[in-house]
Design an enzyme around this catalytic site. Structure first.
Site, PDB file in Angstrom:
ATOM      1  N   HIS A 117     -26.227 112.346  18.495  1.00  0.00           N
ATOM      2  CA  HIS A 117     -26.658 111.768  19.771  1.00  0.00           C
ATOM      3  C   HIS A 117     -28.189 111.660  19.729  1.00  0.00           C
ATOM      4  O   HIS A 117     -28.852 112.469  19.070  1.00  0.00           O
ATOM      5  CB  HIS A 117     -26.222 112.736  20.878  1.00  0.00           C
ATOM      6  CG  HIS A 117     -26.410 112.248  22.269  1.00  0.00           C
ATOM      7  ND1 HIS A 117     -27.621 112.279  22.914  1.00  0.00           N
ATOM      8  CD2 HIS A 117     -25.525 111.725  23.159  1.00  0.00           C
ATOM      9  CE1 HIS A 117     -27.479 111.811  24.147  1.00  0.00           C
ATOM     10  NE2 HIS A 117     -26.213 111.463  24.311  1.00  0.00           N
ATOM     11  N   ASP A 194     -25.608 121.476  18.237  1.00  0.00           N
ATOM     12  CA  ASP A 194     -25.498 120.741  19.499  1.00  0.00           C
ATOM     13  C   ASP A 194     -24.040 120.893  19.948  1.00  0.00           C
ATOM     14  O   ASP A 194     -23.147 120.254  19.397  1.00  0.00           O
ATOM     15  CB  ASP A 194     -25.877 119.275  19.265  1.00  0.00           C
ATOM     16  CG  ASP A 194     -25.613 118.416  20.495  1.00  0.00           C
ATOM     17  OD1 ASP A 194     -24.976 118.904  21.439  1.00  0.00           O
ATOM     18  OD2 ASP A 194     -26.041 117.245  20.489  1.00  0.00           O
ATOM     19  N   GLN A 197     -20.446 118.634  23.084  1.00  0.00           N
ATOM     20  CA  GLN A 197     -19.059 118.164  23.108  1.00  0.00           C
ATOM     21  C   GLN A 197     -18.068 119.201  22.592  1.00  0.00           C
ATOM     22  O   GLN A 197     -16.877 118.915  22.516  1.00  0.00           O
ATOM     23  CB  GLN A 197     -18.918 116.873  22.273  1.00  0.00           C
ATOM     24  CG  GLN A 197     -19.730 115.713  22.773  1.00  0.00           C
ATOM     25  CD  GLN A 197     -19.278 115.205  24.148  1.00  0.00           C
ATOM     26  OE1 GLN A 197     -18.213 115.541  24.636  1.00  0.00           O
ATOM     27  NE2 GLN A 197     -20.111 114.396  24.773  1.00  0.00           N
ATOM     28  N   LYS A 220     -20.776 118.826  31.573  1.00  0.00           N
ATOM     29  CA  LYS A 220     -19.649 118.351  30.766  1.00  0.00           C
ATOM     30  C   LYS A 220     -18.516 119.373  30.740  1.00  0.00           C
ATOM     31  O   LYS A 220     -17.493 119.155  30.117  1.00  0.00           O
ATOM     32  CB  LYS A 220     -20.119 118.064  29.330  1.00  0.00           C
ATOM     33  CG  LYS A 220     -21.085 116.881  29.229  1.00  0.00           C
ATOM     34  CD  LYS A 220     -21.441 116.618  27.791  1.00  0.00           C
ATOM     35  CE  LYS A 220     -22.684 115.783  27.627  1.00  0.00           C
ATOM     36  NZ  LYS A 220     -22.452 114.355  27.842  1.00  0.00           N
ATOM     37  N   CYS A 362     -25.329 106.392  23.041  1.00  0.00           N
ATOM     38  CA  CYS A 362     -26.567 107.119  22.691  1.00  0.00           C
ATOM     39  C   CYS A 362     -26.534 107.632  21.258  1.00  0.00           C
ATOM     40  O   CYS A 362     -27.019 108.751  20.984  1.00  0.00           O
ATOM     41  CB  CYS A 362     -26.837 108.281  23.645  1.00  0.00           C
ATOM     42  SG  CYS A 362     -27.212 107.748  25.289  1.00  0.00           S
TER      43      CYS A 362
HETATM   44  N1  PMP Z   1     -25.426 115.778  22.487  1.00  0.00           N
HETATM   45  C1  PMP Z   1     -24.206 115.251  22.555  1.00  0.00           C
HETATM   46  C2  PMP Z   1     -23.295 115.358  21.369  1.00  0.00           C
HETATM   47  C3  PMP Z   1     -23.794 114.626  23.735  1.00  0.00           C
HETATM   48  O1  PMP Z   1     -22.573 114.099  23.820  1.00  0.00           O
HETATM   49  C4  PMP Z   1     -24.677 114.569  24.837  1.00  0.00           C
HETATM   50  C5  PMP Z   1     -24.277 113.888  26.147  1.00  0.00           C
HETATM   51  N2  PMP Z   1     -23.668 112.650  26.002  1.00  0.00           N
HETATM   52  C6  PMP Z   1     -25.931 115.132  24.709  1.00  0.00           C
HETATM   53  C7  PMP Z   1     -26.269 115.737  23.525  1.00  0.00           C
HETATM   54  C8  PMP Z   1     -26.914 115.111  25.839  1.00  0.00           C
HETATM   55  O2  PMP Z   1     -26.454 115.873  26.906  1.00  0.00           O
HETATM   56  P1  PMP Z   1     -27.216 115.850  28.309  1.00  0.00           P
HETATM   57  O3  PMP Z   1     -27.338 114.402  28.688  1.00  0.00           O
HETATM   58  O4  PMP Z   1     -26.311 116.617  29.215  1.00  0.00           O
HETATM   59  O5  PMP Z   1     -28.533 116.497  28.111  1.00  0.00           O
END
Ligand code: PMP
Length: 404
Positions: A117, A194, A197, A220, A362
């Site tokens: 991401h 990270d 997910q 999430k 993203c």
């Molecule tokens: N890393 C991953 C793998 C994600 O899926 C996401 C959210 N889509 C993020 C980071 C960023 O999370 P946040 O927008 O809650 O900071």
């Protein structure tokens, strides 16, 4: 499972019952989490830590209880290793800045993976730029899995940190982080996971994994927005410099200089989100009451069923089909070999009350690698069931007829 406890799922979208399949972007909240937020502002709101008065003491207790609950949830050794942040993005930005200051010098390297991401790419790019270091990434094999042999080749004395997603937000693949951590540790390189997910979908044990850092978001995992966690091993957190200055993170401030507070407060400048941490605590209790075995089995069944139903439709290509996944399925629709733009598919699904996400999610470098403009992504939560997938599949078949 538990559908009736999520008030938003009673909403209608374009006159249809909402089928919410965008849980990887954010999950919906059970009534107990909504109530916890309302109760906090109705009954005990007060700034924490600095107050001697009654409400401040209640708020402080709730915030620190939440920290202990997070430590238990991910099996950290101590709640001092739990830093509250705004979310995964905030956690990785804080870490990338501090690691940059402590470890990165000209010519050094940081390794991420090819599925990351943007929030696990850009903060490291920024740190590398500041420190004249280089960001490398683990390439993907043909089947979109990580090329671990190539990772071995990337590791060197120049590597100062490795940061990888536990579960890809685009493909849902559960990555072989145990092996990545082992290989990095053979060279004494710290590893950040990270967990945005993974933490909402599976039991994540930081001691068993032996990761050095773990970042995740409350929103999430059935908790509120604006709260997240950075876990770090005490040995690392003690060495790392703070990324922000302000109230709470200090021991003493003099014109001659400032001394910093103990862990974890050194990394929590300013008024923290104590309402968010409390509501996250309620969300974690909610998950624990259901139990990981039930949750994991339920989402595994949904993922499997969804892939099965999708693969029965001519013209659907599922990415990373059949791989071990956590609650995410990405696909595209083709008409005579021509890709139908995922945005068009998503729009027609929405008109039928089915919420999915389309686009690059993203993760532009991954989407570029896949040589598509984006994907359609369905992602599950504990309240989804097979009937949601049946509704989605019927809606997809109608969309396909309209777009062909
Ligand atoms: N890393 C991953 C793998 C994600 O899926 C996401 C959210 N889509 C993020 C980071 C960023 O999370 P946040 O927008 O809650 O900071």
């Amino acid at each position: 499972m538990k559908r009736e406890e999520f008030p938003i799922l009673n909403e209608q979208v374009h006159g249809r019952k909402l089928v919410y399949l965008d849980n990887a972007a954010t999950s919906q909240k059970p009534q107990c989490v909504v109530d916890a937020i309302a109760e906090a502002y109705s009954r005990w709101n007060s700034n924490i830590h600095r107050g001697v008065h009654h409400l401040s003491q209640i708020a402080t207790q709730k915030h620190e209880d939440a920290r202990k609950a997070v430590a238990q949830f991910i099996n950290a050794r101590s709640s001092d290793e739990i830093i509250f942040t705004k979310g995964t993005t905030d956690s990785i930005n804080a870490l990338a800045f501090s690691i940059g200051e402590l470890l990165l010098h000209e010519g050094d390297e940081v390794i991420v993976s090819g599925v990351e991401h943007h929030s696990n790419i850009v903060p490291w790019q920024m740190a590398c730029e500041r420190k004249k270091s280089t960001l490398r990434h683990i390439p993907l094999r043909e089947d979109l899995s990580l090329d671990i042999e190539a990772f071995k080749g990337l590791l060197s004395d120049r590597t100062k940190v490795v940061s990888v997603a536990h579960v890809s937000n685009v493909l849902g693949i559960i990555q072989p982080i145990e092996e990545i951590i082992r290989l990095a540790h053979e060279r004494h390189i710290p590893v950040c996971i990270d967990g945005a997910q993974s933490v909402p979908h599976m039991s994540v044990d930081v001691q068993a994994l032996d990761c050095d850092f773990l970042a995740f978001s409350g929103h999430k995992m059935y908790g509120p927005t604006g709260i997240g966690v950075l876990y770090g091993k005490r040995e690392w957190l003690e060495q790392l410099p703070p990324h922000e200055g302000g109230g709470e993170m200090i021991n003493h401030v003099r014109w001659s200089g400032t001394t910093y507070n103990d862990l974890p407060y050194k990394f929590e400048a300013g008024t923290p989100n104590y309402v968010g941490s409390h509501a996250l605590h309620v969300a974690m209790d909610y998950i624990r009451a259901i139990g990981w075995e039930t949750l994991e089995q339920h989402e595994h069944d949904l993922t499997h069923y969804c892939e099965q139903q999708l693969s029965a439709i001519d013209g659907v290509h599922i990415y990373a089909a059949g791989m071990p996944k956590a609650g995410v399925v990405s696909f595209n629709l083709f008409n005579n070999g021509q890709l139908i733009h995922p945005f068009d598919v998503g729009t027609l699904l929405d008109q039928q009350g089915v919420a999915v996400r389309t686009g690059h999610h993203c993760a532009e470098p991954l989407i570029d690698d896949m040589a598509v403009p984006g994907t359609v992504r369905v992602s599950f939560g504990l309240y989804n069931d097979r009937s949601d997938i049946d509704t989605f599949i019927a809606a997809l078949r109608r969309a396909q007829m309209m777009l062909s």
